[in-house]
Write a protein that holds these residues in place. Structure first.
Motif, PDB file in Angstrom:
ATOM      1  N   VAL A   1       0.838  -1.185   0.000  1.00 45.52           N
ATOM      2  CA  VAL A   1       0.000   0.000   0.000  1.00 45.52           C
ATOM      3  C   VAL A   1       0.872   1.232   0.000  1.00 45.52           C
ATOM      4  O   VAL A   1       1.823   1.345   0.775  1.00 45.52           O
ATOM      5  N   ARG A   2       0.554   2.165  -0.834  1.00 45.55           N
ATOM      6  CA  ARG A   2       1.377   3.352  -0.996  1.00 45.55           C
ATOM      7  C   ARG A   2       1.007   4.398   0.043  1.00 45.55           C
ATOM      8  O   ARG A   2      -0.153   4.677   0.265  1.00 45.55           O
ATOM      9  N   ARG A   3       2.014   4.961   0.670  1.00 41.94           N
ATOM     10  CA  ARG A   3       1.787   6.014   1.638  1.00 41.94           C
ATOM     11  C   ARG A   3       1.759   7.370   0.943  1.00 41.94           C
ATOM     12  O   ARG A   3       2.761   8.051   0.866  1.00 41.94           O
TER      13      ARG A   3
ATOM     14  N   ALA B   1       2.062  11.295  11.041  1.00 43.73           N
ATOM     15  CA  ALA B   1       3.289  10.878  11.730  1.00 43.73           C
ATOM     16  C   ALA B   1       3.251  11.390  13.159  1.00 43.73           C
ATOM     17  O   ALA B   1       2.953  12.560  13.403  1.00 43.73           O
ATOM     18  N   LEU B   2       3.540  10.517  14.119  1.00 46.67           N
ATOM     19  CA  LEU B   2       3.561  10.879  15.533  1.00 46.67           C
ATOM     20  C   LEU B   2       4.939  10.596  16.108  1.00 46.67           C
ATOM     21  O   LEU B   2       5.582   9.604  15.761  1.00 46.67           O
ATOM     22  N   GLY B   3       5.363  11.459  17.005  1.00 48.80           N
ATOM     23  CA  GLY B   3       6.663  11.291  17.650  1.00 48.80           C
ATOM     24  C   GLY B   3       7.707  12.191  17.041  1.00 48.80           C
ATOM     25  O   GLY B   3       8.005  12.074  15.849  1.00 48.80           O
ATOM     26  N   ARG B   4       8.256  13.076  17.840  1.00 49.76           N
ATOM     27  CA  ARG B   4       9.252  14.012  17.310  1.00 49.76           C
ATOM     28  C   ARG B   4      10.506  13.297  16.845  1.00 49.76           C
ATOM     29  O   ARG B   4      11.171  13.745  15.916  1.00 49.76           O
ATOM     30  N   VAL B   5      10.847  12.166  17.489  1.00 55.34           N
ATOM     31  CA  VAL B   5      12.042  11.419  17.111  1.00 55.34           C
ATOM     32  C   VAL B   5      11.683  10.188  16.286  1.00 55.34           C
ATOM     33  O   VAL B   5      12.300   9.913  15.260  1.00 55.34           O
ATOM     34  N   SER B   6      10.676   9.432  16.736  1.00 57.70           N
ATOM     35  CA  SER B   6      10.350   8.169  16.063  1.00 57.70           C
ATOM     36  C   SER B   6       9.659   8.374  14.725  1.00 57.70           C
ATOM     37  O   SER B   6       9.804   7.558  13.815  1.00 57.70           O
ATOM     38  N   LYS B   7       8.877   9.467  14.566  1.00 60.74           N
ATOM     39  CA  LYS B   7       8.124   9.725  13.326  1.00 60.74           C
ATOM     40  C   LYS B   7       7.324   8.485  12.920  1.00 60.74           C
ATOM     41  O   LYS B   7       7.373   8.016  11.781  1.00 60.74           O
ATOM     42  N   THR B   8       6.614   7.934  13.872  1.00 58.39           N
ATOM     43  CA  THR B   8       5.851   6.706  13.637  1.00 58.39           C
ATOM     44  C   THR B   8       4.622   7.001  12.797  1.00 58.39           C
ATOM     45  O   THR B   8       3.857   7.914  13.089  1.00 58.39           O
ATOM     46  N   MET B   9       4.434   6.184  11.751  1.00 69.53           N
ATOM     47  CA  MET B   9       3.285   6.358  10.882  1.00 69.53           C
ATOM     48  C   MET B   9       2.049   5.732  11.533  1.00 69.53           C
ATOM     49  O   MET B   9       2.097   4.604  12.023  1.00 69.53           O
ATOM     50  N   VAL B  10       0.968   6.477  11.518  1.00 69.67           N
ATOM     51  CA  VAL B  10      -0.311   6.042  12.074  1.00 69.67           C
ATOM     52  C   VAL B  10      -1.367   6.219  10.997  1.00 69.67           C
ATOM     53  O   VAL B  10      -1.382   7.238  10.291  1.00 69.67           O
TER      54      VAL B  10
ATOM     55  N   SER C   1       8.445   9.779  21.146  1.00 68.82           N
ATOM     56  CA  SER C   1       8.332   8.545  20.379  1.00 68.82           C
ATOM     57  C   SER C   1       6.998   7.878  20.625  1.00 68.82           C
ATOM     58  O   SER C   1       6.412   7.993  21.710  1.00 68.82           O
ATOM     59  N   ILE C   2       6.528   7.188  19.600  1.00 71.22           N
ATOM     60  CA  ILE C   2       5.372   6.298  19.671  1.00 71.22           C
ATOM     61  C   ILE C   2       5.851   4.963  19.115  1.00 71.22           C
ATOM     62  O   ILE C   2       6.005   4.802  17.903  1.00 71.22           O
ATOM     63  N   LEU C   3       6.115   4.017  19.995  1.00 69.71           N
ATOM     64  CA  LEU C   3       6.704   2.746  19.580  1.00 69.71           C
ATOM     65  C   LEU C   3       5.692   1.627  19.475  1.00 69.71           C
ATOM     66  O   LEU C   3       6.025   0.547  18.967  1.00 69.71           O
ATOM     67  N   ASP C   4       4.473   1.849  19.940  1.00 69.56           N
ATOM     68  CA  ASP C   4       3.448   0.809  19.867  1.00 69.56           C
ATOM     69  C   ASP C   4       2.096   1.470  20.012  1.00 69.56           C
ATOM     70  O   ASP C   4       1.987   2.624  20.472  1.00 69.56           O
ATOM     71  N   SER C   5       1.047   0.735  19.626  1.00 67.98           N
ATOM     72  CA  SER C   5      -0.306   1.271  19.758  1.00 67.98           C
ATOM     73  C   SER C   5      -0.684   1.495  21.209  1.00 67.98           C
ATOM     74  O   SER C   5      -1.580   2.300  21.500  1.00 67.98           O
ATOM     75  N   GLY C   6      -0.014   0.806  22.151  1.00 64.36           N
ATOM     76  CA  GLY C   6      -0.302   1.026  23.566  1.00 64.36           C
ATOM     77  C   GLY C   6       0.016   2.440  24.010  1.00 64.36           C
ATOM     78  O   GLY C   6      -0.653   2.974  24.910  1.00 64.36           O
TER      79      GLY C   6
ATOM     80  N   VAL D   1      -1.000   1.229  13.669  1.00 62.32           N
ATOM     81  CA  VAL D   1       0.272   1.882  13.990  1.00 62.32           C
ATOM     82  C   VAL D   1       1.409   1.066  13.403  1.00 62.32           C
ATOM     83  O   VAL D   1       1.455  -0.161  13.574  1.00 62.32           O
ATOM     84  N   ASP D   2       2.321   1.749  12.717  1.00 64.32           N
ATOM     85  CA  ASP D   2       3.487   1.069  12.163  1.00 64.32           C
ATOM     86  C   ASP D   2       4.363   0.544  13.298  1.00 64.32           C
ATOM     87  O   ASP D   2       4.687   1.268  14.243  1.00 64.32           O
TER      88      ASP D   2
END
Length: 523
Positions: A2-4, A192-201, A229-234, A273-274
């Motif tokens: 799937v294309r982001r 994108a969430l997280g100033r460092v992790s840039k986790t895709m949601v 950082s956002i490292l998990d959906s939790g 969450v990625d």
């Protein structure tokens, strides 16, 4: 894959909302990059200093100098050679960035306009091409990261039905959802969430079914997240929860793509969450945690019996030890004489009162269960089962606990295993302890007081504005048919009323199957 198309577009900064509607993701960099390639290289190279896994490769194509930046541990080397390097060696004319785009062979590419967007793309495993004289860079998808393959669900295992579970790859998870929901009404929105992790949601919902207010509220709550950082959906679950101090979860999670697809059709919103194999579902109701996906795969008569049994064992898991303590300590007259004599004889010689005995056994049982989870799979289950048998037998022989208490704790543990959702099962495992303490102090009156406090707390909860105890409180007669029972599919023509869906009709007319006769063979 799937294309982001909108990945990394939002700027997660304090007092600044994330844009969900800018498909190009220009944000603050809409003015464009510096067209001077040496200046741009120096700017990017300073940010990625001491990153030995990041490579800069200088090229010259169509009379223009430029460079490509990528993380070589995330890209496919052969794919990068075929889709980027070889086409650029044969490119003769590049007056605009569109000319370069047409020459490249990448299955998906996009333009970015800021250094921040370049850094996000590189961190996600893409290759970024920057050329002299252009104020835009080209992002090419050449990622070839090997992740965990699709496996069976472990937390929501079923006998009948799909066996696929989410993985840690956002693209793969969305692909599993799209396989089940092929309509363009299924919307996927990135941020994108997280100033460092840039986790895709990714928000997943079905337009025309879901209440728009749920999507808007979810976007607003995600916009307010300001974390490194956002490292998990939790992480997200705690940060957008309606009642973070309550022991009851007001956001549901699932590791099954078929479950998310089914709930989206009910009018709920999914958050994928990625990096997390668990997707969030909002809003969440208390009755959702007592339902299993297998309820809808088996015949309704079998599902009805299992669901009623599950509701019964839910109360047993919560109240059985406390009720035993109350009856044995304060209300012996409520126990039949023969049974009372047996219980008294078995408890004779035990140095602790019933409440202390119950607490000791419950704490020991929880420790064995936790040890069985943390140990390697090959020995974990054996240790938990053998440990329970050995310790229980040894405790009875030593006179520390009575045989009846061992039976009560074992039945309570078995009952807790019937609860489908792991997070709500943990909640009731914890609530058993204050229940037992209240029963030891006040008997059945303590249990009644605890239940009243518990019920008042439950009816006060909300999940994204929806009453947590609906359709029981407030009472919604139409939705009760799929709460304690599971009716046949031809009776479930409407979606749950409590979700306030835009289109409440699931099916205009599902004919009830009727017995018929086989047509005679004309020959």
């Amino acid at each position: 894959m799937v294309r982001r198309d909108g990945e990394g577009r939002g700027k997660n900064r304090k007092n600044k909302q994330i844009s969900w509607s800018d498909p190009q993701g220009r944000g603050e960099g809409a003015a464009g990059l510096s067209p001077e390639i040496d200046r741009l290289y120096q700017q990017i190279q300073e940010m990625w200093t001491k990153c030995d896994d990041v490579q800069f490769r200088w090229i010259e194509t169509a009379g223009r100098r430029g460079f490509i930046i990528w993380i070589y541990t995330l890209i496919g080397k052969e794919l990068a050679q075929e889709s980027i390097l070889e086409p650029l060696t044969t490119l003769e004319k590049a007056e605009t960035v569109t000319d370069v785009q047409r020459a490249l062979r990448s299955p998906s590419l996009r333009l970015v306009n800021s250094v921040e967007e370049i850094n996000i793309a590189v961190g996600e495993g893409a290759a970024v091409l920057c050329l002299d004289g252009f104020n835009q860079a080209i992002v090419l998808d050449v990622m070839q990261f090997q992740g965990r393959p699709v496996e069976r669900s472990t937390l929501e295992a079923v006998v009948r039905g799909p066996q696929e579970a989410f993985t840690e790859s956002l693209e793969m998870n969305l692909g599993l959802i799209r396989r089940r929901l092929k309509s363009p009404r299924v919307k996927v929105e990135y941020m994108a969430l997280g100033r460092v992790s840039k986790t895709m949601v990714a928000l997943v919902y079905i337009q025309g079914i879901v209440k728009p207010g749920y999507v808007k509220e979810c976007q607003e709550r995600l916009n307010r997240i300001d974390a490194d950082s956002i490292l998990d959906s939790g992480y997200i679950e705690e940060l957008i929860d309606d009642a973070p101090l309550s022991p009851f979860p007001t956001i549901e999670y699932t590791e099954r793509p078929d479950r998310l697809a089914a709930e989206a059709l009910q009018g709920r919103v999914g958050i994928v969450v990625d990096g997390s194999p668990n997707a969030l579902l909002i809003p969440a109701l208390f009755v959702n945690f007592l339902q299993s996906p297998e309820d809808y795969f088996e015949r309704y008569s079998m599902a009805l019996a299992v669901r009623l049994l599950r509701h019964m064992y839910f109360w047993i898991a919560l109240l059985l030890p406390a009720t035993y303590v109350a009856l044995l300590s304060y209300h012996q007259e409520m126990i039949p004489t023969t049974l009372l004599m047996t219980l008294t004889a078995s408890h004779e010689g035990v140095p602790f009162p019933a409440v202390v005995e119950a607490l000791i056994m419950e704490v020991t049982f929880e420790a064995l269960r936790e040890a069985g989870i943390r140990l390697p799979k090959a020995v974990g289950q054996s240790v938990s089962i053998v440990g329970a048998l050995v310790i229980g037998e040894a405790a009875v022989n030593a006179g520390i606990v009575s045989p009846a208490m061992v039976i009560i704790v074992a039945l309570t543990g078995i009952a807790s295993f019937t609860i489908p959702s792991y997070n709500i099962a943990i909640t009731f495992r914890l609530l058993r302890f204050p229940m037992m303490i209240m029963a030891g102090l006040f008997g059945l009156y303590g249990i009644i007081i605890s239940l009243l406090v518990l019920w008042i707390h439950l009816v006060s909860l909300r999940s994204f504005g929806v009453p947590y105890m609906a359709p029981i409180a407030p009472l919604v007669w139409e939705d009760l048919k799929d709460t304690f029972s599971r009716p046949p599919w031809w009776y479930m023509k409407k979606r749950p009323k409590m979700y306030e869906t835009v289109d409440p009709t699931r099916s205009a007319d599902i004919p009830r199957p009727l017995p018929g006769k086989a047509e005679e063979d004309p020959l």
